[in-house]
Design an enzyme around this catalytic site. Structure first.
Site, mmCIF file in Angstrom:
data_model
loop_
_atom_site.group_PDB
_atom_site.id
_atom_site.type_symbol
_atom_site.label_atom_id
_atom_site.label_comp_id
_atom_site.label_asym_id
_atom_site.label_seq_id
_atom_site.Cartn_x
_atom_site.Cartn_y
_atom_site.Cartn_z
ATOM 1 N N HIS A 27 0.949 -1.169 -0.114
ATOM 2 C CA HIS A 27 -0.044 0.115 0.018
ATOM 3 C C HIS A 27 0.991 1.195 0.028
ATOM 4 O O HIS A 27 0.430 2.319 -0.717
ATOM 5 C CB HIS A 27 -0.700 -0.077 1.404
ATOM 6 C CG HIS A 27 -1.878 -0.986 1.436
ATOM 7 N ND1 HIS A 27 -2.082 -1.748 2.734
ATOM 8 C CD2 HIS A 27 -2.910 -1.444 0.632
ATOM 9 C CE1 HIS A 27 -3.027 -2.682 2.377
ATOM 10 N NE2 HIS A 27 -3.402 -2.391 1.170
ATOM 11 N N LYS A 51 -17.981 -5.753 8.466
ATOM 12 C CA LYS A 51 -16.529 -6.573 8.683
ATOM 13 C C LYS A 51 -16.121 -6.015 10.122
ATOM 14 O O LYS A 51 -16.136 -4.969 10.219
ATOM 15 C CB LYS A 51 -15.671 -6.214 7.545
ATOM 16 C CG LYS A 51 -15.751 -7.169 6.244
ATOM 17 C CD LYS A 51 -14.479 -6.939 5.475
ATOM 18 C CE LYS A 51 -14.612 -7.848 4.315
ATOM 19 N NZ LYS A 51 -13.290 -7.479 3.235
ATOM 20 N N ARG A 100 -1.959 -6.097 -8.509
ATOM 21 C CA ARG A 100 -0.983 -7.050 -8.172
ATOM 22 C C ARG A 100 -0.866 -8.311 -9.295
ATOM 23 O O ARG A 100 0.079 -8.837 -9.523
ATOM 24 C CB ARG A 100 -1.007 -7.815 -6.767
ATOM 25 C CG ARG A 100 -1.040 -6.874 -5.563
ATOM 26 C CD ARG A 100 -1.847 -7.375 -4.352
ATOM 27 N NE ARG A 100 -3.081 -7.722 -4.508
ATOM 28 C CZ ARG A 100 -3.974 -7.954 -3.814
ATOM 29 N NH1 ARG A 100 -3.608 -8.122 -2.412
ATOM 30 N NH2 ARG A 100 -5.198 -8.279 -3.739
ATOM 31 N N SER A 137 -3.413 -7.224 3.148
ATOM 32 C CA SER A 137 -3.498 -7.207 4.642
ATOM 33 C C SER A 137 -3.996 -8.406 5.394
ATOM 34 O O SER A 137 -3.516 -8.649 6.199
ATOM 35 C CB SER A 137 -4.510 -5.954 4.908
ATOM 36 O OG SER A 137 -3.977 -4.669 4.303
#
Length: 169
Positions: A27, A51, A100, A137
């Site tokens: 990040h 969440k 990614r 993460s």
């Protein structure tokens, strides 16, 4: 007031959105690169009520502020709702997203097209540094939970916060 805005010039603004639970070196790489391209980079910490995060929104914001302080043009705040509304409220014409893998592109392209269709905001895709191409993460939290070494994946202040939160001091 001095600088570009006092001279009638528009500051180039972009947003780097995410949950950042916690912020990783991947990040940080994208934010650092965006900060070289834009006058102001907003880091928008997404609030997802459904969440349960490892860190609270306020803790994430504080960690991000600490690790991005050296850039001087990064502003960190939370948001709830549509990212395009966040952009409209702050006159931000561009979203910067790291990619990614090809699987990221498939999802992010749909989001970029929807966002552009809703408000005209553009999305710029930045290829992730290959060093961080596997990094997320979620993966950091899982490895850290089981006592694995994540010191090369997160900034030192985040590593300390992870150890404290997970009781791995």
């Amino acid at each position: 007031m001095t600088g570009p805005e006092s001279e009638g010039l528009q500051l180039r603004r972009a947003v780097c959105p995410g949950s950042f639970d916690p912020i990783t070196n991947g990040h940080l790489d994208i934010i650092a690169r965006a900060s070289k391209l834009y006058d102001v980079v907003h880091v928008a910490v997404m609030i997802n009520q459904s969440k349960k995060g490892l860190f609270t929104i306020d803790e994430r914001i504080e960690l991000i502020r600490e690790v991005t302080a050296e850039y001087g043009n990064v502003q960190v705040e939370s948001f709830h709702g549509l990212l395009v509304d966040f952009c409209k409220q702050r006159d931000i014409p561009a979203i910067v997203k790291g990619l990614r893998a090809v699987s990221d592109f498939d999802y992010e392209l749909q989001m970029a097209q929807m966002n552009n269709g809703l408000t005209g905001v553009e999305t710029l895709f930045v290829p992730t540094n290959p060093t961080y191409s596997f990094l997320s993460s979620s993966l950091v939290k899982e490895v850290a939970t089981w006592g694995g070494d994540v010191s090369h994946l997160v900034p030192p202040v985040v590593l300390e916060a992870l150890k404290k939160r997970l009781g791995k001091d």
